[in-house]
Design an enzyme around this catalytic site. Structure first.
Site, short mmCIF file in Angstrom:
data_model
loop_
_atom_site.label_atom_id
_atom_site.label_comp_id
_atom_site.label_asym_id
_atom_site.label_seq_id
_atom_site.Cartn_x
_atom_site.Cartn_y
_atom_site.Cartn_z
N ASP A 102 -22.90 22.30 9.60
CA ASP A 102 -24.17 22.67 10.45
C ASP A 102 -25.29 22.01 9.28
OD1 ASP A 102 -25.38 25.60 12.29
OD2 ASP A 102 -24.76 24.12 12.98
N LYS A 146 -26.84 16.25 11.30
CA LYS A 146 -25.90 15.61 12.03
C LYS A 146 -25.08 14.27 11.13
CE LYS A 146 -26.34 19.38 13.88
NZ LYS A 146 -25.66 20.46 13.18
N ASP A 173 -19.88 22.90 13.82
CA ASP A 173 -21.05 22.79 15.15
C ASP A 173 -20.82 21.41 15.74
OD1 ASP A 173 -23.78 24.42 14.82
OD2 ASP A 173 -22.13 24.75 16.24
N ASN A 174 -22.25 21.28 17.09
CA ASN A 174 -22.94 21.00 17.94
C ASN A 174 -21.97 19.24 17.53
OD1 ASN A 174 -24.67 21.65 15.04
ND2 ASN A 174 -25.19 22.02 17.42
N GLU A 212 -25.75 26.77 21.86
CA GLU A 212 -26.29 28.15 21.74
C GLU A 212 -27.70 28.23 22.56
OE1 GLU A 212 -26.22 25.69 19.22
OE2 GLU A 212 -27.40 25.59 17.86
O1 LIG Z 1 -29.91 19.65 13.98
C1 LIG Z 1 -28.92 20.38 13.66
N1 LIG Z 1 -29.17 21.32 12.64
C2 LIG Z 1 -29.67 20.79 11.09
C3 LIG Z 1 -30.87 20.97 10.44
C4 LIG Z 1 -31.64 20.94 11.09
C5 LIG Z 1 -32.94 20.61 11.16
C6 LIG Z 1 -32.87 20.66 9.77
C7 LIG Z 1 -32.52 21.38 8.64
C8 LIG Z 1 -32.32 21.49 6.85
N2 LIG Z 1 -31.08 22.00 6.73
C9 LIG Z 1 -29.74 20.68 6.07
C10 LIG Z 1 -30.75 19.78 5.81
C11 LIG Z 1 -30.10 19.08 5.42
C12 LIG Z 1 -28.66 19.38 4.49
N3 LIG Z 1 -28.04 18.57 3.11
N4 LIG Z 1 -26.84 19.68 2.30
C13 LIG Z 1 -27.61 21.13 3.35
C14 LIG Z 1 -28.44 21.03 4.12
C15 LIG Z 1 -29.00 21.79 5.09
C16 LIG Z 1 -30.77 20.94 9.58
C17 LIG Z 1 -28.84 21.33 14.84
C18 LIG Z 1 -29.84 20.72 15.63
C19 LIG Z 1 -29.65 21.47 16.94
C20 LIG Z 1 -30.20 21.16 18.38
C21 LIG Z 1 -31.25 20.47 18.30
C22 LIG Z 1 -32.24 20.08 19.80
C23 LIG Z 1 -32.00 20.35 21.02
F1 LIG Z 1 -32.57 19.92 21.93
C24 LIG Z 1 -30.88 21.12 20.83
C25 LIG Z 1 -29.63 20.77 19.79
C26 LIG Z 1 -27.75 22.75 17.61
C27 LIG Z 1 -28.11 23.14 16.02
O2 LIG Z 1 -27.73 24.15 16.80
C28 LIG Z 1 -28.18 22.47 15.11
O3 LIG Z 1 -27.48 22.85 13.67
MG LIG Z 2 -25.54 23.46 15.05
#
Ligand SMILES: O=C(NCc1cccc(CNc2ccc3[nH]ncc3c2)c1)c1cc(-c2ccc(F)cc2)cc(O)c1O
Ligand SMILES: [Mg+2]
Length: 214
Positions: A141, A144, A169-170, A199
């Protein structure tokens, strides 16, 4: 300098959820993100699918890539037996700081190891640093475009065994096309799509469950 969205989610949890009650933490975050402000938690609809798979697999050792505020961390940990371990990886320190407090409020900190840093650095160190032999279940998650490289890295590091399950997810929104093509096209995986919604919205999204065949 106003608060951030994760900090406002934490404030809602500390104000409204019952300390030590993981389900009330999950419900509080869902309420807040459905009626106050959207946030990228796996959410209640996809969360129910996640619950059913955690219940089915009963993982002893599980990895979550992408902790964010700890919503799915708490959701998963509340389903695990006492001796099971959930390792969760978060790159963003601000998210990790909030997640630690959400996890503590829910009272599941004994089952959770929150690791700060990028997946590419930590996956190769899982065996030596955390005594992991292999993961029974991995919840993807995080970014992506990291799903595919990190899956290949877990394979190369011997962190997947015959029967290990990847739950992503996603896979529709925002989408993970290269990852989907790989797990659906590879003879080393048996893949299945669980249709749902992004979500707190009516937009299509879903989870992809892929069993590693070795
Ligand atoms: O992008 C997403 N999630 C990931 C994410 C995103 C930002 C920062 C992090 C920083 N955390 C991170 C990074 C790199 C990493 N490497 N190892 C661990 C680790 C941890 C992670 C996401 C987006 C949407 C979404 C947005 C907008 C929209 F319109 C529709 C849908 C819905 C989701 O359910 C999502 O999960
Ligand atoms: Mg997600």
């Amino acid at each position: 300098t106003g608060s951030t969205r994760p900090e406002r989610i934490l404030a809602a949890v500390q104000r409204k959820a019952t300390k030590g009650d993981a389900r009330s933490v999950v419900n509080t975050i869902d309420q807040y993100c459905r009626y106050q402000e959207w946030a990228m938690n796996v959410g209640d609809e996809k969360g129910a699918i996640l619950d059913s798979i955690v219940c089915e697999v009963k993982p002893s050792v599980m990895l979550e890539l992408g902790t964010y505020c700890g919503y799915s961390t708490v959701r998963i940990a509340s389903m695990l037996p006492p001796n099971a371990r959930l390792l969760t990886l978060e790159f963003n320190p601000a998210y990790a700081a909030v997640a630690r407090q959400v996890i503590a409020w829910a009272g599941v900190e004994d089952k959770v190891v929150l690791i700060e840093g990028p997946s590419g650095d930590w996956i190769p160190k899982m065996k030596e640093e955390f005594g992991v032999t292999s993961f029974d279940l991995v919840f993807l998650d995080h970014w992506k475009d990291r799903y595919l490289p990190d899956t290949k890295l877990m394979e190369e590091c011997g962190l997947l065994r015959t029967g290990s399950i990847l739950l992503a997810d996603n896979v529709i929104c925002p989408g993970t096309p290269e990852y989907l093509e790989y797990v659906r096209g590879s003879p080393r995986y048996e893949s299945k799509y669980f249709r749902s919604h992004l979500e707190y919205t009516r937009v299509e999204d879903g989870l992809e469950k892929s069993v590693f065949l070795g």
